[in-house]
Design a protein around this motif. Structure first.
Motif, PDB file in Angstrom:
ATOM      1  N   ASP A   1       1.345  -2.078  -8.199  1.00 43.83           N
ATOM      2  CA  ASP A   1       1.582  -2.710  -6.781  1.00 43.83           C
ATOM      3  C   ASP A   1       1.186  -2.080  -5.889  1.00 43.83           C
ATOM      4  O   ASP A   1       1.778  -0.867  -5.545  1.00 43.83           O
TER       5      ASP A   1
ATOM      6  N   ARG B   1       1.635  -2.220  -2.534  1.00 43.82           N
ATOM      7  CA  ARG B   1       2.445  -2.339  -1.556  1.00 43.82           C
ATOM      8  C   ARG B   1       3.548  -0.912  -1.497  1.00 43.82           C
ATOM      9  O   ARG B   1       3.527  -0.386  -0.351  1.00 43.82           O
TER      10      ARG B   1
ATOM     11  N   PRO C   1       2.492  -7.634   2.791  1.00 42.10           N
ATOM     12  CA  PRO C   1       2.800  -9.151   2.243  1.00 42.10           C
ATOM     13  C   PRO C   1       4.160  -8.962   1.708  1.00 42.10           C
ATOM     14  O   PRO C   1       4.487  -7.969   1.152  1.00 42.10           O
ATOM     15  N   ALA C   2       4.548 -10.350   1.463  1.00 34.85           N
ATOM     16  CA  ALA C   2       6.020 -10.414   0.793  1.00 34.85           C
ATOM     17  C   ALA C   2       5.942 -10.298  -0.759  1.00 34.85           C
ATOM     18  O   ALA C   2       6.914  -9.821  -1.567  1.00 34.85           O
ATOM     19  N   GLU C   3       4.649 -10.762  -1.324  1.00 32.95           N
ATOM     20  CA  GLU C   3       4.536 -10.924  -2.614  1.00 32.95           C
ATOM     21  C   GLU C   3       3.708  -9.496  -3.092  1.00 32.95           C
ATOM     22  O   GLU C   3       2.979  -9.076  -2.577  1.00 32.95           O
ATOM     23  N   PRO C   4       4.013  -9.217  -4.444  1.00 35.88           N
ATOM     24  CA  PRO C   4       3.160  -8.125  -5.151  1.00 35.88           C
ATOM     25  C   PRO C   4       1.689  -8.284  -5.099  1.00 35.88           C
ATOM     26  O   PRO C   4       1.283  -9.556  -5.057  1.00 35.88           O
TER      27      PRO C   4
END
Length: 561
Positions: free
Chosen positions: A271, A273, A299-302
């Motif tokens: 990921d 992030r 971003p909020a999603e992986p």
């Protein structure tokens, strides 16, 4: 030094830079790629000439209609490329710019152009050696002076001729020595695999030798920080400069691996992030200096990719280091991560000095810089962007740079393919039975660098641990036979036996499985880490190792073997 002890490998870059003869290294397109101090002094130039075409730096004197220095030198260089033989030019008049209102200074030179070829016989570089014989020419012109002046001039001219002859003979002897050395290397092994192995060993040794003093200096700085809890201005300077040296060393080593095609990846579902967040957190302290700001948009999603987590973090670190070099005090940098059309887009935008649009592709070349180093652009090797491009391309992605022009800032974008939905995701390992590390550990440090060993010992004793220090592998085996240690921190490049042999000896004993073995070394390639695991080490950490990472490792949970 005994007869069986090999001589240390000389620092060839230092030898080149301190050579008394003025030397200039040219690419086949006649671009200047390297220069030594003697050449800079002789031509009254600075290192900013590196990366520029030689005839742009040294044009003919426009006020001299008979000037033929450019034509003669160009003809000689082309001859070297075509024949792959050294070309000794006749004495040349080639005036040099003075930098004062377009003025030129009259100069006479004795040039020699020598090809450097690869294994296929292709000319990869040309060594341009010159001797400034202007004074010799002027003395010859002074033949009408009175007798005493004439005798003095003759003496000086003869001395200069002797000096030129001696230098030529010395250079010839050096070239003969180099030829013999090359012949010996060729006799030792001509296959590509043997040559590559030699390069790998050189890179590994260089890594170890660079990282040992850096590790000692880093540890000493952390010890000072403990002794000065209220801080000191010099500490922040040391921390920033040591961080810069570590990044430059990594860039040098990885740049060499990238050029030789030996850069390694350890792929896995990753990921991006936390990779981005961690890299930004590690370098944020440098941005805070001089009022710079670093903003991060995740971003909020992986954002999942099939990649090497450490190498991908290195890409962002190199891009941020580049932004830091060329962003003035009070400037800002923004990092953003997004997903579009099945790809991850990592963007670094700064409001720094920018560059000409036509220069974008050149920035990713080896040893290339957007601008000469100065008060607002710290020194660097010009390797960070080249290494970043290699890593991104190994992941199947691409990286690009954009700027409207000087003074408008710059944008660097790395695009990576997302992991496919059907990609295999490794199953999580079962949590091993663990035991909590006691607050006080019996620690053995095996390190031949006395300064580093002493500093590690002091740092760990400050944390309440009981520490023993030895400097050889045999002493480590003896110490672990006499005492049961909780943790052994072992260097790999020891003066007698290596750290792998120490690990195997400890693991072979009845209670050897209870000892936590941690390799801390300047040898940090993927193959080194694989060999350390095979030898029985629980972890392999690269020097320089920050104290916080070491304490985190010691303060966690240790798996039962």
């Amino acid at each position: 030094m005994s007869a069986n002890t090999p001589y240390p490998v000389p620092d060839f870059r230092n030898l080149f830079d301190t050579t008394l003869s003025p030397l200039l290294v040219l690419a086949p397109d006649f671009t200047i790629v390297e220069v030594n101090r003697a050449y800079l002094n002789a031509t009254r130039t600075e290192r900013s000439i590196v990366g520029r075409p030689i005839f742009e730096v040294f044009p003919d004197n426009p006020d001299d209609p008979s000037a033929d220095g450019v034509a003669n030198l160009r003809r000689s260089l082309r001859s070297v490329l075509e024949t792959r033989r050294t070309d000794t030019m006749a004495l040349q008049r080639y005036d040099i710019p003075t930098g004062e209102a377009g003025g030129f200074a009259e100069r006479y030179w004795s040039p020699v152009n020598t090809p450097v070829t690869d294994a296929d016989g292709t000319v990869t570089h040309i060594i341009h050696r010159v001797e400034d014989v202007t004074e010799f020419v002027r003395l010859r012109r002074a033949g009408q002076e009175r007798k005493r002046a004439e005798e003095a001039a003759r003496t000086r001219a003869e001395d200069m001729e002797i000096d030129l002859f001696v230098r030529a003979r010395e250079i010839r002897e050096v070239n003969e020595q180099l030829s013999r050395a090359n012949a010996e290397l060729d006799a030792a092994g001509r296959t590509l695999r043997e040559e590559q192995q030699a390069k790998d060993r050189f890179i590994a040794t260089l890594s170890h030798e660079l990282r040992n003093p850096l590790a000692a200096a880093t540890a000493a700085t952390e010890l000072l920080a403990l002794d000065l809890p209220e801080g000191h201005p010099a500490l922040s300077v040391l921390e920033r400069q040591l961080g810069t040296l570590v990044r430059m060393s990594n860039d040098l080593l990885d740049g060499t691996r990238a050029v030789t095609g030996r850069l390694e990846l350890v792929r896995g579902r990753t990921d991006l992030r936390p990779v981005v967040a961690g890299a930004c957190a590690d370098i944020r302290g440098l941005f805070d200096h001089d009022g710079r700001t670093l903003d991060v948009d995740l971003p909020a999603e992986p954002v999942l990719v099939d990649g090497d987590r450490l190498r991908l973090a290195q890409v962002l670190t190199n891009l941020l280091s580049n932004a830091l070099k060329y962003t003035l005090a009070g400037g800002s940098t923004r990092v953003s991560l997004s997903v579009a059309e099945g790809r991850a887009n990592l963007t670094v935008v700064d409001d720094g000095i920018g560059f000409a649009p036509g220069q974008a592709e050149e920035l990713f070349g080896v040893f290339m810089r957007a601008a000469p180093a100065g008060p607002s652009t710290p020194e660097g090797l010009g390797l960070g962007l080249s290494v970043a491009r290699t890593i991104v391309e190994l992941h199947g992605g691409r990286i690009s740079a954009h700027s409207v022009g000087p003074g408008t800032g710059a944008t660097f974008t790395a695009v990576l393919p997302l992991a496919t939905a059907t990609a295999t995701v490794p199953e999580p390992r079962r949590a091993p039975r663990s035991r909590t590390v006691p607050k006080q550990l019996a620690v053995l440090i095996v390190e031949d660098n006395t300064d580093l060993a002493t500093t590690y010992r002091t740092l760990l004793e400050r944390q309440g641990h009981h520490v023993t220090v030895v400097h050889t592998g045999e002493d480590a085996i003896t110490a672990t036979r006499a005492h049961l240690f909780d943790v052994v921190l072992c260097d790999l490049g020891l003066p007698d036996i290596d750290g792998y042999a120490v690990a195997r000896a400890v693991r072979s004993r009845p209670h050897g499985g209870k000892v936590r073995l941690i390799a801390i070394s300047g040898f940090s390639r993927g193959s080194d880490q694989g060999e350390s695991r095979s030898a029985g080490f629980d972890a392999h950490l690269a020097k320089p190792l920050p104290l916080v990472d070491l304490l985190e490792l010691l303060g966690g949970t240790l798996p039962e073997r």
